[in-house]
Design a protein around this motif. Sequence first.
Motif, PDB file in Angstrom:
ATOM      1  N   LYS A  22      43.329  47.505  30.019  1.00 11.78           N
ATOM      2  CA  LYS A  22      43.483  47.499  29.290  1.00 11.78           C
ATOM      3  C   LYS A  22      42.444  45.410  29.211  1.00 11.78           C
ATOM      4  O   LYS A  22      41.894  44.867  30.031  1.00 11.78           O
ATOM      5  N   PRO A  23      40.714  46.092  28.313  1.00 13.29           N
ATOM      6  CA  PRO A  23      39.798  44.367  28.558  1.00 13.29           C
ATOM      7  C   PRO A  23      40.731  43.913  28.936  1.00 13.29           C
ATOM      8  O   PRO A  23      40.311  42.246  28.522  1.00 13.29           O
ATOM      9  N   ILE A  24      42.136  43.357  27.434  1.00 14.48           N
ATOM     10  CA  ILE A  24      43.118  41.798  26.220  1.00 14.48           C
ATOM     11  C   ILE A  24      43.235  41.454  28.054  1.00 14.48           C
ATOM     12  O   ILE A  24      43.628  40.220  28.367  1.00 14.48           O
ATOM     13  N   TYR A  25      43.964  42.055  29.104  1.00 19.25           N
ATOM     14  CA  TYR A  25      44.645  42.084  30.555  1.00 19.25           C
ATOM     15  C   TYR A  25      44.172  41.556  30.791  1.00 19.25           C
ATOM     16  O   TYR A  25      44.063  40.859  31.976  1.00 19.25           O
ATOM     17  N   ARG A  26      42.919  42.330  31.288  1.00 16.75           N
ATOM     18  CA  ARG A  26      41.677  41.629  32.388  1.00 16.75           C
ATOM     19  C   ARG A  26      41.417  40.368  32.038  1.00 16.75           C
ATOM     20  O   ARG A  26      40.764  39.248  32.659  1.00 16.75           O
ATOM     21  N   GLN A  63      36.318  42.761  36.048  1.00 13.85           N
ATOM     22  CA  GLN A  63      35.371  44.235  35.231  1.00 13.85           C
ATOM     23  C   GLN A  63      35.529  45.863  35.391  1.00 13.85           C
ATOM     24  O   GLN A  63      36.841  46.097  36.234  1.00 13.85           O
ATOM     25  N   PRO A  64      35.106  46.335  34.021  1.00  8.85           N
ATOM     26  CA  PRO A  64      35.680  47.783  34.308  1.00  8.85           C
ATOM     27  C   PRO A  64      35.261  48.777  35.637  1.00  8.85           C
ATOM     28  O   PRO A  64      34.388  48.125  35.207  1.00  8.85           O
ATOM     29  N   GLY A  65      36.229  49.507  36.004  1.00  8.65           N
ATOM     30  CA  GLY A  65      35.296  50.623  36.606  1.00  8.65           C
ATOM     31  C   GLY A  65      35.634  50.396  38.433  1.00  8.65           C
ATOM     32  O   GLY A  65      35.700  49.320  38.427  1.00  8.65           O
TER      33      GLY A  65
END
Length: 460
Positions: free
Chosen positions: A217-221, A291-293
Motif C-alpha cells: 500500500k502506498p501509505i505504508y511505503r 517504490q512499487p513493483g
Amino acid sequence: MAPSVRQFGACLRCVRQSAGANASLSGAPRRFLSSTPVTREEMQSQPSTPPPPSPPPAATPAAPAEAETAAKETPEYMQKWGNLDPEQVEWKRDERRLVRREGIQPVGSRRRRAVLHRSALNGAEQVPFEQLPYQCFQEARKVLLEDRQEKMKEIETMTLRINNLQAQGPAVSGSILAKEARLRSMRNHLNELILLADINDPMVKKRFEDGEGDMNKPIYRYLADQKWRKYKRLILEQRITQLNIVPDLLPALNPIADVDLGFGRKNVSPGEFVDSAISEKMPRLTVQTFQPGEKLVTVVVVDADVPVPEKDSFTYRCHFIASNILISPMQTSIPLQRIEQEDRKTKDTAARKIALPWTVPWAHKGAPYHRLAVFVLDQNEAKALNVVDIRKTKRDDFILRSFIDKHKLNPIGFSLFRTQWDDSMAGVMERAGLKDEIKVEFKRKRIEPLPHKRRTERMR
C-alpha cells in the motif's frame, strides 16, 4: 512502576482519583491509556462485549507427546525464562530472550508494551484501540472520517479525468508531449490524494508503529520512506562524505533504498569496523525499496583502499558480484548464501546469479584501514544481465564507474564497512591462500630532520 511508564501509566482522571471514598463508591477498575492487544485491531465492526469463551479442546494422546518434544528441544535454561508475550515484554533483556528463544520480534514501542503489561497486572478492561471511550478521540475520528470521504470523492474524479484524457487524441491536448506532461501531472496529484486519504488515520499509524503495515500500500511505503530519511539516510550521507566514497568510487550517489548489512547475527552500521574472522563469511543484505513493483538488482562489493607500494598510491579490488536478484517492497531479503548454494546445484552457467564469488576482505599489517563499499545497482528496465560476460570482469584494478556505464546500471542502495589488521587476520589470509602476503608489513618511512634541527651529542 517502571520509570519508562511512570508518566503514562494511567489517564489523568484515574490519577486524580484517590483510593478513598470516590474509588470505593465507583468500584470501577482503573483504566489505563492503552490496553488493547495488537491482535484485536481488526475488531472495528464487532461489539465491545467479548464473545463467550470456546470450550477447551479434548485432550488427545498426541498432545502430551508434542509438548514433551517441544520442551526437550528448548534448553532448560531457556525454559526458566518463563512466558514471554511479544505484546507485553517491557525490558531489553526479555526482548532479547524473546528473539532468541521464540524467534519473534516485540510488537510496538516499549512504552506501549509496558502500559499493556501494567494494565494486565491490574486487571484493567481490554478495550480495542478504535473503541477507546475517550470523547475527544472519538470526535476526532469523525472529523478524519469526513475528510477521508472527501478525499475519496476527489480520487474518483481525478481517476475519471485521467481515463478521459487517455482516450483523447494527442491533437486535442496540442501534442503528444503535452498530453504526456498533463498525464504525469495528474497521476502525481492522484498519488498525493491517495496518501492524504490515509495519512491521518490513527489505525494506519498504529499498524505502522507495530510493524504490521502492508508495504504493497502506498501509505505504508510513504511512512517507511519518511522514517528512513529522517535518521538512517542522514547517517548514511554523513558516512559517504566523511569516508570520501564520493568521488573516490562514484562521481555522485543518491541512495533511495534502505540497505541493512550484517554478518551472521551481527548487524553492521555504515562505516563500522568488522573483525576479519566475522567478515570471512558472506554477508547478508536486506534491501527495502519504497517504490512499487519488482526490480532486478546487482550487488557489488568493492575495496577502495588496495595499496600499491611501487607507485605509492591505492587502487581498487572487486570482492563480489551477483546479478539478476529480484527484490520488491515485500521481498526485501537478499540471501547470498542460499543463492550460492543454488548456483552450485545449477548446471547451466548462464542461469547462475553469482558472477564473482565472495573473497575475504584482508589488509596488511601496518597499512591504513580498507573501505569495503557495498552497492545495490538497479538493472535497466528489469532486464537480466549476462552473467557469463560479467564473470570475465577482473578483480584487480576494478573501476566501478566503467562497470556501471557498461551494463547501464543505476545505484539505488549503499552500505559499507571497514577492515584492518587484527589478531585473526593472519589465519584468515592463510585460509584464503594468501600466505605470501602475511609477512608483508607496512612501516612509516622515517623523515630525517633538517641539519639545523638535528640534536648533536653536545646538546644531549
